[in-house]
Design a protein around this motif. Structure first.
Motif, PDB file in Angstrom:
ATOM      1  N   MET A 172      37.497  34.064  53.536  1.00  0.00           N
ATOM      2  CA  MET A 172      38.597  35.010  53.457  1.00  0.00           C
ATOM      3  C   MET A 172      38.366  36.102  54.500  1.00  0.00           C
ATOM      4  SD  MET A 172      39.788  37.366  50.224  1.00  0.00           S
ATOM      5  CE  MET A 172      41.311  36.629  49.717  1.00  0.00           C
ATOM      6  N   LYS A 173      39.451  36.556  55.097  1.00  0.00           N
ATOM      7  CA  LYS A 173      39.388  37.618  56.096  1.00  0.00           C
ATOM      8  C   LYS A 173      39.712  38.965  55.448  1.00  0.00           C
ATOM      9  CE  LYS A 173      38.685  35.117  59.811  1.00  0.00           C
ATOM     10  NZ  LYS A 173      37.525  35.273  60.650  1.00  0.00           N
ATOM     11  N   CYS A 174      39.049  39.995  55.938  1.00  0.00           N
ATOM     12  CA  CYS A 174      39.287  41.348  55.451  1.00  0.00           C
ATOM     13  C   CYS A 174      40.694  41.790  55.854  1.00  0.00           C
ATOM     14  CB  CYS A 174      38.251  42.304  56.031  1.00  0.00           C
ATOM     15  SG  CYS A 174      38.507  44.031  55.565  1.00  0.00           S
ATOM     16  N   MET A 175      41.422  42.345  54.896  1.00  0.00           N
ATOM     17  CA  MET A 175      42.782  42.813  55.166  1.00  0.00           C
ATOM     18  C   MET A 175      42.774  44.112  55.966  1.00  0.00           C
ATOM     19  SD  MET A 175      44.312  41.953  51.430  1.00  0.00           S
ATOM     20  CE  MET A 175      46.063  41.994  51.794  1.00  0.00           C
ATOM     21  N   ARG A 176      41.658  44.797  55.974  1.00  0.00           N
ATOM     22  CA  ARG A 176      41.556  46.078  56.663  1.00  0.00           C
ATOM     23  C   ARG A 176      41.164  45.917  58.133  1.00  0.00           C
ATOM     24  NH1 ARG A 176      37.523  50.810  54.646  1.00  0.00           N
ATOM     25  NH2 ARG A 176      38.529  52.552  55.694  1.00  0.00           N
ATOM     26  N   CYS A 177      40.096  45.121  58.390  1.00  0.00           N
ATOM     27  CA  CYS A 177      39.584  45.032  59.761  1.00  0.00           C
ATOM     28  C   CYS A 177      39.623  43.620  60.343  1.00  0.00           C
ATOM     29  CB  CYS A 177      38.165  45.588  59.838  1.00  0.00           C
ATOM     30  SG  CYS A 177      36.916  44.562  59.017  1.00  0.00           S
ATOM     31  N   GLY A 178      39.908  42.609  59.508  1.00  0.00           N
ATOM     32  CA  GLY A 178      40.034  41.244  60.004  1.00  0.00           C
ATOM     33  C   GLY A 178      38.745  40.451  60.092  1.00  0.00           C
ATOM     34  N   ASN A 179      37.622  41.035  59.736  1.00  0.00           N
ATOM     35  CA  ASN A 179      36.356  40.317  59.773  1.00  0.00           C
ATOM     36  C   ASN A 179      36.172  39.481  58.511  1.00  0.00           C
ATOM     37  OD1 ASN A 179      34.859  41.147  62.291  1.00  0.00           O
ATOM     38  ND2 ASN A 179      35.403  43.148  61.468  1.00  0.00           N
ATOM     39  N   ASP A 180      35.122  38.662  58.502  1.00  0.00           N
ATOM     40  CA  ASP A 180      34.874  37.787  57.359  1.00  0.00           C
ATOM     41  C   ASP A 180      34.443  38.579  56.124  1.00  0.00           C
ATOM     42  OD1 ASP A 180      35.459  35.423  58.671  1.00  0.00           O
ATOM     43  OD2 ASP A 180      33.423  35.201  59.434  1.00  0.00           O
ATOM     44  N   SER A 181      34.884  38.096  54.963  1.00  0.00           N
ATOM     45  CA  SER A 181      34.483  38.653  53.677  1.00  0.00           C
ATOM     46  C   SER A 181      33.703  37.597  52.916  1.00  0.00           C
ATOM     47  CB  SER A 181      35.711  39.066  52.866  1.00  0.00           C
ATOM     48  OG  SER A 181      36.410  40.103  53.501  1.00  0.00           O
ATOM     49  N   TYR A 182      32.822  38.033  52.040  1.00  0.00           N
ATOM     50  CA  TYR A 182      32.012  37.111  51.250  1.00  0.00           C
ATOM     51  C   TYR A 182      32.210  37.395  49.766  1.00  0.00           C
ATOM     52  CZ  TYR A 182      28.840  41.116  51.022  1.00  0.00           C
ATOM     53  OH  TYR A 182      28.302  42.362  50.825  1.00  0.00           O
ATOM     54  N   LYS A 183      31.978  36.374  48.937  1.00  0.00           N
ATOM     55  CA  LYS A 183      32.099  36.541  47.492  1.00  0.00           C
ATOM     56  C   LYS A 183      31.004  37.467  47.000  1.00  0.00           C
ATOM     57  CE  LYS A 183      34.293  32.228  46.204  1.00  0.00           C
ATOM     58  NZ  LYS A 183      34.224  31.034  45.359  1.00  0.00           N
ATOM     59  N   SER A 184      31.374  38.349  46.079  1.00  0.00           N
ATOM     60  CA  SER A 184      30.423  39.317  45.551  1.00  0.00           C
ATOM     61  C   SER A 184      30.904  39.763  44.166  1.00  0.00           C
ATOM     62  CB  SER A 184      30.332  40.515  46.503  1.00  0.00           C
ATOM     63  OG  SER A 184      29.335  41.412  46.095  1.00  0.00           O
ATOM     64  N   LEU A 185      30.205  40.717  43.601  1.00  0.00           N
ATOM     65  CA  LEU A 185      30.587  41.359  42.345  1.00  0.00           C
ATOM     66  C   LEU A 185      30.606  42.856  42.585  1.00  0.00           C
ATOM     67  CD1 LEU A 185      28.323  39.403  39.829  1.00  0.00           C
ATOM     68  CD2 LEU A 185      30.763  39.062  40.225  1.00  0.00           C
ATOM     69  N   THR A 186      31.499  43.543  41.875  1.00  0.00           N
ATOM     70  CA  THR A 186      31.581  44.988  42.032  1.00  0.00           C
ATOM     71  C   THR A 186      31.823  45.644  40.681  1.00  0.00           C
ATOM     72  OG1 THR A 186      32.597  46.762  43.345  1.00  0.00           O
ATOM     73  CG2 THR A 186      34.088  45.084  42.452  1.00  0.00           C
ATOM     74  N   THR A 187      31.728  46.954  40.657  1.00  0.00           N
ATOM     75  CA  THR A 187      31.997  47.766  39.468  1.00  0.00           C
ATOM     76  C   THR A 187      33.090  48.761  39.820  1.00  0.00           C
ATOM     77  OG1 THR A 187      29.719  47.564  38.702  1.00  0.00           O
ATOM     78  CG2 THR A 187      30.991  49.412  37.839  1.00  0.00           C
ATOM     79  N   GLU A 188      34.047  48.918  38.916  1.00  0.00           N
ATOM     80  CA  GLU A 188      35.141  49.861  39.128  1.00  0.00           C
ATOM     81  C   GLU A 188      35.232  50.797  37.930  1.00  0.00           C
ATOM     82  OE1 GLU A 188      37.471  50.171  41.722  1.00  0.00           O
ATOM     83  OE2 GLU A 188      36.308  48.696  42.839  1.00  0.00           O
ATOM     84  N   ALA A 189      35.578  52.045  38.188  1.00  0.00           N
ATOM     85  CA  ALA A 189      35.821  53.023  37.137  1.00  0.00           C
ATOM     86  C   ALA A 189      37.302  53.387  37.162  1.00  0.00           C
ATOM     87  CB  ALA A 189      34.975  54.264  37.346  1.00  0.00           C
ATOM     88  N   VAL A 190      37.922  53.392  35.987  1.00  0.00           N
ATOM     89  CA  VAL A 190      39.348  53.697  35.864  1.00  0.00           C
ATOM     90  C   VAL A 190      39.488  54.881  34.917  1.00  0.00           C
ATOM     91  CG1 VAL A 190      41.602  52.797  35.178  1.00  0.00           C
ATOM     92  CG2 VAL A 190      39.885  51.246  36.153  1.00  0.00           C
ATOM     93  N   GLU A 191      40.153  55.926  35.377  1.00  0.00           N
ATOM     94  CA  GLU A 191      40.374  57.085  34.521  1.00  0.00           C
ATOM     95  C   GLU A 191      41.634  56.852  33.697  1.00  0.00           C
ATOM     96  OE1 GLU A 191      40.795  61.902  34.857  1.00  0.00           O
ATOM     97  OE2 GLU A 191      39.852  60.785  36.488  1.00  0.00           O
ATOM     98  N   LEU A 192      41.484  56.883  32.388  1.00  0.00           N
ATOM     99  CA  LEU A 192      42.589  56.700  31.457  1.00  0.00           C
ATOM    100  C   LEU A 192      42.779  57.986  30.671  1.00  0.00           C
ATOM    101  CD1 LEU A 192      41.556  53.201  30.057  1.00  0.00           C
ATOM    102  CD2 LEU A 192      43.232  53.670  31.846  1.00  0.00           C
ATOM    103  N   ASP A 193      43.925  58.128  30.035  1.00  0.00           N
ATOM    104  CA  ASP A 193      44.134  59.285  29.173  1.00  0.00           C
ATOM    105  C   ASP A 193      43.069  59.282  28.086  1.00  0.00           C
ATOM    106  OD1 ASP A 193      46.385  60.077  30.575  1.00  0.00           O
ATOM    107  OD2 ASP A 193      47.737  58.918  29.302  1.00  0.00           O
TER     108      ASP A 193
END
Length: 75
Positions: free
Chosen positions: A1-22
Motif C-alpha cells: 500500500m502507498k502512503c496517501m500523504r507522501c506516496g512512499n510504501d507503507s507496511y502493516k503495523s499496529l497502533t494505539t488511538e485515544a478518542v475523547e468522548l463526553d
C-alpha cells in the motif's frame, strides 16, 4: 500500500488511538493499520474504520473517565 500523504510504501503495523468522548477518554490498543516508512502517517482500511466506529459507539454507552480496550477483543 502507498502512503496517501507522501506516496512512499507503507507496511502493516499496529497502533494505539485515544478518542475523547463526553465524560471520558477511550484508548483503543493494537489497531491494525498501515504505517508509512518515511513520514509515519497511519492509514486504516475501511473494515477497520467500521469496527472502530462500532467500538466507539459501544463505549459511549459505558464510558468511564478512562477506558482502555483491545481492538482484537472488542472487534
Amino acid at each position: 500500500m502507498k502512503c496517501m500523504r507522501c506516496g512512499n510504501d507503507s507496511y502493516k503495523s499496529l497502533t494505539t488511538e485515544a478518542v475523547e468522548l463526553d465524560g471520558g477518554v477511550l484508548v483503543i490498543r493494537n489497531i491494525p493499520c498501515y504505517k508509512c516508512e518515511i513520514c509515519d502517517e497511519i492509514h486504516f482500511t475501511g473494515d477497520v474504520v467500521k469496527q472502530l466506529e462500532k467500538i466507539i459507539a459501544a463505549a459511549k454507552q459505558h464510558i468511564q473517565e478512562l477506558s482502555v480496550v483491545n481492538y482484537a477483543t472488542a472487534a
